[in-house]
Design a protein around this motif. Structure first.
Motif, PDB file in Angstrom:
ATOM      1  N   GLN A   1      -3.569  -7.480 -11.378  1.00 33.14           N
ATOM      2  CA  GLN A   1      -5.116  -7.370 -11.271  1.00 33.14           C
ATOM      3  C   GLN A   1      -5.616  -8.119 -10.180  1.00 33.14           C
ATOM      4  OE1 GLN A   1      -6.915  -5.112 -13.167  1.00 33.14           O
ATOM      5  NE2 GLN A   1      -5.417  -4.821 -14.827  1.00 33.14           N
ATOM      6  N   LEU A   2      -4.773  -9.134  -9.832  1.00 32.48           N
ATOM      7  CA  LEU A   2      -5.464 -10.179  -8.739  1.00 32.48           C
ATOM      8  C   LEU A   2      -4.627  -9.888  -7.558  1.00 32.48           C
ATOM      9  CD1 LEU A   2      -6.851 -13.163 -10.666  1.00 32.48           C
ATOM     10  CD2 LEU A   2      -8.127 -11.076  -9.654  1.00 32.48           C
ATOM     11  N   GLU A   3      -3.782  -9.033  -7.411  1.00 32.17           N
ATOM     12  CA  GLU A   3      -2.876  -8.873  -6.149  1.00 32.17           C
ATOM     13  C   GLU A   3      -3.956  -8.369  -5.183  1.00 32.17           C
ATOM     14  OE1 GLU A   3       0.346  -9.592  -5.489  1.00 32.17           O
ATOM     15  OE2 GLU A   3       0.585 -10.184  -7.566  1.00 32.17           O
ATOM     16  N   GLN A   4      -3.663  -9.001  -3.962  1.00 29.08           N
ATOM     17  CA  GLN A   4      -4.256  -8.508  -2.505  1.00 29.08           C
ATOM     18  C   GLN A   4      -3.910  -6.966  -2.239  1.00 29.08           C
ATOM     19  OE1 GLN A   4      -5.610 -11.538   0.212  1.00 29.08           O
ATOM     20  NE2 GLN A   4      -4.165 -12.959  -1.073  1.00 29.08           N
ATOM     21  N   LEU A   5      -4.514  -6.070  -1.751  1.00 26.68           N
ATOM     22  CA  LEU A   5      -4.236  -4.919  -1.306  1.00 26.68           C
ATOM     23  C   LEU A   5      -4.186  -5.249   0.255  1.00 26.68           C
ATOM     24  CD1 LEU A   5      -6.342  -2.815  -3.699  1.00 26.68           C
ATOM     25  CD2 LEU A   5      -3.862  -3.355  -3.952  1.00 26.68           C
ATOM     26  N   ASP A   6      -3.736  -3.741   0.646  1.00 26.29           N
ATOM     27  CA  ASP A   6      -3.555  -3.914   2.322  1.00 26.29           C
ATOM     28  C   ASP A   6      -4.927  -3.744   2.778  1.00 26.29           C
ATOM     29  OD1 ASP A   6      -0.954  -3.757   2.474  1.00 26.29           O
ATOM     30  OD2 ASP A   6      -0.600  -1.596   1.989  1.00 26.29           O
ATOM     31  N   ALA A   7      -5.366  -4.671   3.851  1.00 29.64           N
ATOM     32  CA  ALA A   7      -6.599  -4.532   4.312  1.00 29.64           C
ATOM     33  C   ALA A   7      -6.438  -5.285   5.766  1.00 29.64           C
ATOM     34  CB  ALA A   7      -7.545  -5.241   3.316  1.00 29.64           C
ATOM     35  N   PRO A   8      -7.640  -5.309   6.425  1.00 31.37           N
ATOM     36  CA  PRO A   8      -7.761  -6.299   7.624  1.00 31.37           C
ATOM     37  C   PRO A   8      -7.373  -7.507   7.438  1.00 31.37           C
ATOM     38  CG  PRO A   8      -9.518  -4.612   7.607  1.00 31.37           C
ATOM     39  CD  PRO A   8      -8.874  -4.820   6.307  1.00 31.37           C
TER      40      PRO A   8
ATOM     41  N   PRO B   1      -1.761  -2.367  11.369  1.00 35.05           N
ATOM     42  CA  PRO B   1      -2.574  -1.406  11.838  1.00 35.05           C
ATOM     43  C   PRO B   1      -4.068  -1.293  11.344  1.00 35.05           C
ATOM     44  CG  PRO B   1      -0.845  -0.793  10.428  1.00 35.05           C
ATOM     45  CD  PRO B   1      -0.406  -2.121  10.813  1.00 35.05           C
ATOM     46  N   ILE B   2      -4.247  -1.710  10.049  1.00 33.32           N
ATOM     47  CA  ILE B   2      -5.417  -1.652   9.471  1.00 33.32           C
ATOM     48  C   ILE B   2      -6.472  -2.640  10.143  1.00 33.32           C
ATOM     49  CG2 ILE B   2      -6.523  -2.161   7.124  1.00 33.32           C
ATOM     50  CD1 ILE B   2      -3.869  -1.674   5.863  1.00 33.32           C
ATOM     51  N   LYS B   3      -5.835  -3.574  10.635  1.00 30.92           N
ATOM     52  CA  LYS B   3      -6.579  -4.791  11.320  1.00 30.92           C
ATOM     53  C   LYS B   3      -7.075  -3.828  12.653  1.00 30.92           C
ATOM     54  CE  LYS B   3      -7.113  -9.535  12.577  1.00 30.92           C
ATOM     55  NZ  LYS B   3      -6.393 -10.770  12.526  1.00 30.92           N
TER      56      LYS B   3
ATOM     57  N   SER C   1     -11.314  -1.796  16.412  1.00 30.24           N
ATOM     58  CA  SER C   1     -11.785  -0.358  16.946  1.00 30.24           C
ATOM     59  C   SER C   1     -12.987   0.041  16.483  1.00 30.24           C
ATOM     60  CB  SER C   1     -10.584   0.728  16.869  1.00 30.24           C
ATOM     61  OG  SER C   1     -10.724   1.377  15.525  1.00 30.24           O
ATOM     62  N   SER C   2     -13.516  -0.367  15.414  1.00 30.88           N
ATOM     63  CA  SER C   2     -14.944   0.361  14.872  1.00 30.88           C
ATOM     64  C   SER C   2     -16.018  -0.440  15.630  1.00 30.88           C
ATOM     65  CB  SER C   2     -15.083  -0.043  13.355  1.00 30.88           C
ATOM     66  OG  SER C   2     -15.033  -1.639  13.253  1.00 30.88           O
TER      67      SER C   2
ATOM     68  N   THR D   1     -12.376   4.380   6.913  1.00 30.91           N
ATOM     69  CA  THR D   1     -11.332   3.288   6.982  1.00 30.91           C
ATOM     70  C   THR D   1     -11.873   1.888   7.019  1.00 30.91           C
ATOM     71  OG1 THR D   1     -10.851   4.112   9.251  1.00 30.91           O
ATOM     72  CG2 THR D   1      -9.281   5.069   7.680  1.00 30.91           C
ATOM     73  N   ALA D   2     -12.902   1.945   8.256  1.00 28.68           N
ATOM     74  CA  ALA D   2     -13.278   0.718   8.093  1.00 28.68           C
ATOM     75  C   ALA D   2     -14.054   0.108   7.222  1.00 28.68           C
ATOM     76  CB  ALA D   2     -14.489   0.583   9.443  1.00 28.68           C
ATOM     77  N   THR D   3     -14.742   1.302   6.566  1.00 29.67           N
ATOM     78  CA  THR D   3     -15.643   0.639   5.301  1.00 29.67           C
ATOM     79  C   THR D   3     -14.728   0.353   4.065  1.00 29.67           C
ATOM     80  OG1 THR D   3     -17.211   2.299   5.805  1.00 29.67           O
ATOM     81  CG2 THR D   3     -17.280   1.475   3.566  1.00 29.67           C
ATOM     82  N   LEU D   4     -13.656   0.964   3.980  1.00 33.07           N
ATOM     83  CA  LEU D   4     -12.847   0.345   2.822  1.00 33.07           C
ATOM     84  C   LEU D   4     -12.069  -0.740   3.314  1.00 33.07           C
ATOM     85  CD1 LEU D   4     -11.185   0.963   0.352  1.00 33.07           C
ATOM     86  CD2 LEU D   4      -9.415   2.335   1.572  1.00 33.07           C
TER      87      LEU D   4
END
Length: 417
Positions: A155-162, A231-233, A238-239, A338-341
């Protein structure tokens, strides 16, 4: 008082109540399959009277339509876990009996398949009952940690994000992204993209273009060449360029608008070579918060960022810079999904890592707190209201509310020591 009401640790209580729910659900299923197994033996001419009597006894020993009631009338947790264990033992014993008995009298049918599946469903409960018993009897010092991991681990695992975060020595810092799969041609494509961006930046330096645009481009190049490439960062960085292309359309040199626009189109092709980006982009396509949700998310981020900045020393400069960038991106009118998420997941990662850390801190908190611990606890006390707000923003997180309330109590008690 109902079962487990005397367990003060909410994580242990959540584990116990989940165990009860699992047992109740499996019990209803077990009663049905055991009934069919008993009926098949009673109607089988090859089964003797002793076997039929045993089948009836095993079935009625295991049959219990009031499992939840039996558990919850227990006044103390030790009584409840004893009842749970007895119910489990009767179910598994009857299941094993019918599996074994039917082998001698009938051919293999769906009844046997269902009994085997029932046994597989019951087996994991044994370990959970054992863990809970060890915690309540304090016979295994590691049992509590195992339960904590089972309840809050995923539940508290960090997800792929910037941005991902960690807390080291009670100081919040950025965590490197996990290693990513790099396809054969991705490195070359990334190098070309970086070279093109650098060439544009050099040309811009010779113009009187708005320095904010040049700074955004420089930051973007920095994200492209980071050792721990994400790539997410890159997409988040780029936003800002996309926003400036719209805001400064009348001010920027025409070559900058054309070449940066082309650069961002090339970025799309490059990033799609990375599996982690394709998965993130797919998640973003299904992420559709309404304006009210976006406003709440932005306000939550702004409040947490403000509290973190004001709590001197609780977070590294890199974290403060990351929160500032997230806050700016969250406030932009035109933002890609993608930036919002990416912004929301980064904020969630920040919240998750702090909840996880304070849970760990609560287990080992001492009378004499270190300077860093005292500073961190004072900070947490200020953001607890925002953690509660975060939990309340989604029904899937409401199970965390008693945990956050418990942490609030722990923090207040630690200040009284």
């Amino acid at each position: 008082m109902a079962a487990f009401d005397d367990v003060h640790d909410p994580i242990i209580r959540i584990f116990a109540m989940n165990l009860v729910d699992d047992l109740v659900e499996i019990s209803f299923l077990a009663d049905h399959h055991l009934y069919l197994a008993r009926r098949s033996l009673l109607s089988n001419p090859r089964a003797g009277q002793n076997e039929k009597n045993d089948a009836t006894r095993q079935y009625y020993d295991a049959y219990d339509p009031n499992v939840r009631y039996r558990i919850h009338i227990s006044n103390r947790c030790n009584e409840a876990i004893k009842t749970i264990s007895e119910i489990y033992q009767s179910k598994i014993r009857a299941t094993e009996f019918f599996l074994d008995s039917r082998r001698h009298f009938v051919r293999y049918t769906n009844i046997d398949t269902n009994l085997a599946n029932l046994r597989r469903s019951l087996t994991p409960l044994s370990e959970k009952i054992h863990l809970l018993t060890n915690v309540l009897t304090k016979s295994d010092p590691n049992a509590r940690d195992k339960i904590y991991e089972l309840v809050i681990g995923s539940q508290l695992e960090q997800l792929d994000a910037p941005y991902l975060f960690e807390v080291d020595n009670d100081t919040i810092d950025l965590a490197p992204p996990p290693p990513i799969e790099k396809p054969a041609n991705a490195s070359e494509a990334l190098a070309i993209l970086t070279s093109e961006a650098s060439a544009i930046a050099k040309r811009l330096e010779l113009t009187n273009a708005d320095r904010r645009f040049l700074t955004a481009l420089t930051d973007y190049i920095g994200a492209l060449i980071e050792t721990d490439f994400s790539p997410i960062k890159v997409d988040l960085y780029s936003s800002k360029l996309r926003a400036y292309l719209l805001q400064m359309a009348d001010e920027l040199p025409s070559f900058a608008i054309a070449e940066v626009s082309a650069l961002l189109l090339s970025q799309e092709r490059v990033l799609r070579q990375f599996p982690v980006w394709r998965e993130f982009e797919s998640d973003a396509s299904q992420y559709e918060p309404d304006q009210d949700e976006l406003t709440k998310q932005h306000d939550l981020l702004a409040n947490i960022a403000t509290e973190t900045r004001q709590a001197s020393g609780v977070a590294s400069n890199e974290v403060l810079a990351a929160l500032e960038r997230l806050e700016r991106s969250s406030g932009e009118i035109e933002t890609r999904k993608t930036a919002t998420l990416g912004v929301w997941r980064s904020l969630e990662n920040f919240i998750k890592v702090n909840i996880r850390h304070v849970i760990e801190l609560a287990k080992t908190i001492q009378n004499n707190l270190s300077r860093n611990q005292s500073r961190y606890i004072r900070y947490l006390e200020r953001i607890i209201p925002y953690l509660k707000l975060y939990v309340g923003m989604n029904d899937n997180r409401k199970w965390l509310l008693p945990v956050v309330q418990w942490l609030d109590e722990v923090i207040k008690l630690s200040k009284q020591r």
